[in-house]
Write a protein that holds these residues in place. Structure first.
Motif, short mmCIF file in Angstrom:
data_model
loop_
_atom_site.label_atom_id
_atom_site.label_comp_id
_atom_site.label_asym_id
_atom_site.label_seq_id
_atom_site.Cartn_x
_atom_site.Cartn_y
_atom_site.Cartn_z
N ASP A 242 4.74 -46.64 2.04
CA ASP A 242 2.84 -46.39 2.54
C ASP A 242 2.73 -46.64 4.42
O ASP A 242 1.65 -47.21 4.42
CB ASP A 242 1.84 -46.02 1.53
N LEU A 243 4.04 -47.11 4.78
CA LEU A 243 3.73 -47.57 6.07
C LEU A 243 2.93 -47.78 6.76
O LEU A 243 1.74 -47.66 7.75
CB LEU A 243 4.96 -48.45 7.47
N PRO A 244 2.27 -46.05 6.80
CA PRO A 244 1.11 -45.02 7.87
C PRO A 244 -0.30 -45.52 7.27
O PRO A 244 -1.31 -46.08 7.95
CB PRO A 244 1.17 -43.70 7.76
N GLU A 245 -0.79 -46.22 6.30
CA GLU A 245 -1.98 -46.68 5.81
C GLU A 245 -1.46 -48.45 5.09
O GLU A 245 -2.25 -48.14 4.21
CB GLU A 245 -1.93 -45.82 4.77
N ALA A 246 -0.72 -49.21 6.04
CA ALA A 246 -0.61 -50.76 4.70
C ALA A 246 -1.33 -51.02 5.24
O ALA A 246 -1.93 -51.17 6.50
CB ALA A 246 0.86 -50.98 5.95
N GLU A 247 -2.27 -51.51 4.27
CA GLU A 247 -3.89 -52.21 4.04
C GLU A 247 -3.57 -53.67 5.61
O GLU A 247 -4.44 -53.69 5.54
CB GLU A 247 -3.78 -52.65 2.43
N SER A 248 -2.29 -53.91 4.74
CA SER A 248 -2.41 -55.82 5.45
C SER A 248 -1.99 -55.83 6.40
O SER A 248 -2.47 -56.69 7.24
CB SER A 248 -1.16 -56.45 4.37
N GLU A 249 -1.67 -54.73 7.39
CA GLU A 249 -1.48 -54.32 8.65
C GLU A 249 -2.69 -54.05 9.60
O GLU A 249 -2.91 -54.20 10.59
CB GLU A 249 -0.11 -54.58 8.89
N LEU A 250 -2.10 -52.72 8.64
CA LEU A 250 -3.41 -51.59 10.09
C LEU A 250 -4.69 -51.56 8.96
O LEU A 250 -4.61 -49.93 9.75
CB LEU A 250 -2.47 -49.83 9.69
N VAL A 251 -5.47 -51.88 8.61
CA VAL A 251 -6.79 -51.54 7.35
C VAL A 251 -6.77 -50.15 7.06
O VAL A 251 -6.27 -50.89 5.74
CB VAL A 251 -7.44 -51.28 8.50
N SER A 252 -5.96 -49.17 7.35
CA SER A 252 -5.56 -47.65 6.00
C SER A 252 -5.26 -47.21 7.45
O SER A 252 -4.87 -45.97 6.65
CB SER A 252 -7.51 -47.64 6.04
N GLY A 253 -5.17 -47.64 8.06
CA GLY A 253 -4.11 -46.50 9.11
C GLY A 253 -4.58 -45.45 9.45
O GLY A 253 -5.94 -45.49 10.19
N PHE A 254 -3.96 -44.60 9.78
CA PHE A 254 -5.17 -42.87 10.40
C PHE A 254 -5.83 -42.41 10.02
O PHE A 254 -6.69 -42.14 10.32
CB PHE A 254 -3.81 -41.61 10.43
#
Lengths: 352, 170
Positions: A242-254
């Motif tokens: 789930d890298l596109p929405e990785a909470e710990s780095e990208l908030v919630s991605g797209f």
């Protein structure tokens, strides 16, 4: 009673009879038969859409309950019997929330993106055999159609990331594009081996080729099944991919900038995709709707939910992998193994 | 080349191990406490809100209005103690005992200093309120009924003291 039994176990014959009856009735009114087909197809679309929405409501509840089981807690248990109406309450809450459009977004694409993500997932259900004769349209190029359409959802995700005008969203969208492109290949290679065995691209033929348990393709293609599940899991952006929405780095991605109805659509698309991947895995590897005693669509649902449970088990076990590991895993491990699997299958089929 | 295949096999084994660990968790009983229905089992010395329980033998509280607790209170949460006045003479009995929950730090000093075990920290921890005025409580007027294992613990406290006194005297 007889009628119900017939309807449950010989759905295809009953549906054909009904279609003939409706056509005769339609012709006796002196109308063109094309319009009848259009109306019937529309009804099928509405039925599938309704099924998907209710299924998504249930599958979210099921996901939360399974997650709770893995984490030794109860999960939702307040709304309705054992919390079964929790997702209904959540949906109502989402629908009546304020629909926020941030100032500097690309308006048109921003509004379109959630639908661009959901529509491909919805379109693929055109060729999913839900049961005996319960397939909206048994296309000749069935599985090819599936691959072509699932690839489209990346456009929605990418445009959501771009239109949000937010660095987290953009990185999420780009990651998703890279991920879907690299995992499409092992997925296709795993499916190719199935096609060699089934000898057809048609979903109906693939299901018919697995008429008994010993002929299920999971036993002939165990490696292919695993590769398909891994690649499918990566394509629908679920943990551990789930890298596109990785909470710990990208908030919630797209999805970061989305709220209310649009957020609900992303959520709906995510769980529809989960069901879709499991449905394709069931059709290709687990004999589709075939099984004894129970009606065909019940078997289909049972098998699909088994695969869904397995994917959830994977989700709640493995931590998210890094981007470089993601790429390495696909290009260095999955693709060579899938190629090997394909070549061995081809040779064995030629010899036997 | 050999390392490559070893890597794959090792990877598969370790992934299966992980799946096994989570599978074990599925069959464990949930440990969540369903709070409003189930109350937590608190320790005997748990410090909730200060109360002045009714002694069931006397059918009254045990306070003698000696003011020890008010003196020891670090931020004057025990605001006002008024003695009962009979025939113009103050009696060793509290008429009013104003306690401010809002400034209380639950330090337990007042309970420790009380020579008659008249006050005790209760199990009542859900003390939030919409109105600050509701946090200023008259403990005498409240007539708190203590119950549960805390009650036994509290009673043993002053019964013990009585026996000790008797021992000293006798």
């Amino acid at each position: 009673m007889e009628l119900i039994k017939e309807l449950l176990f010989n759905t295809d014959k009953k549906l054909a009879e009904f279609y003939l009856w409706a056509k005769n009735l339609w012709l006796s009114f002196g109308l063109h038969p094309v319009f009848l087909d259009i109306i019937i197809q529309l009804l099928v679309v509405i039925a599938v859409a309704a099924f998907l929405v209710f299924n998504a409501l249930f599958i979210i509840y099921y996901d939360r309950k399974v997650a709770a089981k893995f984490q030794v807690r109860y999960g939702p248990n307040r709304v309705g019997y054992k919390g079964i109406l929790q997702t209904v309450a959540d949906t109502i809450k989402l629908l009546i929330k304020e629909d926020i459009n941030p100032d500097k977004v690309d308006k048109v694409i921003f509004v379109l993106a959630p639908f661009l993500v959901f529509i491909p997932a919805f379109m693929v259900f055109l060729v999913i055999p839900f049961g005996k004769g319960l397939i909206p349209a048994d296309l000749n190029i069935g599985i090819l159609y599936v691959l072509a359409i699932t690839g489209l959802s990346v456009i929605g995700i990418l445009s959501a990331g771009w239109a949000s005008n937010n660095k987290y969203s953009l990185i999420g969208g780009l990651r998703s594009a890279a991920q879907i492109v690299s995992y499409e290949i092992p997925m296709v290679l795993a499916i190719l081996a199935i096609l060699i065995l089934a000898g057809s691209l048609k979903m109906g033929d693939i299901v018919n080729a697995q008429s008994s348990i010993s002929k299920w393709f999971i036993f002939l293609q165990p490696v292919g099944f695993l590769i398909f599940l891994i690649a499918g899991n990566a394509e629908i952006n679920r943990a551990p991919f789930d890298l596109p929405e990785a909470e710990s780095e990208l908030v919630s991605g797209f999805i970061t900038e989305y709220s209310a109805l649009k957020f609900a659509f992303f959520f709906l698309a995510e769980y529809t995709n989960l069901f879709l991947t499991s449905a394709i895995a069931t059709t290709l590897f687990l004999g589709g709707w075939q099984g004894p005693f129970l009606p065909s669509f019940v078997w289909f649902i049972i098998k699909v939910y088994l695969v869904v449970t397995f994917l959830m088990w994977i989700r709640w076990t493995f931590p998210r992998i890094r981007v470089d590991q993601l790429m390495e895993f696909s290009w260095k491990y999955l693709i060579p193994i899938a190629f090997l699997n394909l070549i061995i299958t081809a040779i064995v089929v030629k010899i036997v | 080349m050999i390392r490559y295949f070893l890597n794959i096999i090792k990877g598969i084994i370790s992934l299966c191990e992980g799946l096994g660990v989570t599978l074990k968790h599925v069959f464990r009983k949930p440990i969540t406490l369903q709070y409003p229905e189930q109350k937590p089992d608190l320790a005997l010395r748990f410090r909730g809100r200060l109360v002045m329980p009714l002694d069931s033998e006397k059918n009254d509280n045990r306070c003698t209005a000696c003011m020890m607790c008010a003196k020891v209170c670090p931020n004057a949460s025990i605001m006002e103690i008024e003695k009962v006045v009979e025939d113009g003479k103050p009696k060793p009995k509290a008429k009013k005992y104003i306690y401010n929950l809002g400034t209380c730090i639950f330090c337990n000093l007042c309970v420790e200093v009380c020579p008659f075990a008249a006050i005790v920290m209760s199990d009542d921890f859900a003390t939030a309120d919409y109105n600050k005025d509701n946090l200023i409580i008259d403990l005498v007027a409240e007539k708190y009924q203590i119950s549960g294992k805390k009650a036994n613990w509290w009673k043993s406290k002053f019964k013990e003291e009585i026996t000790k006194e008797q021992k000293v005297n006798g």
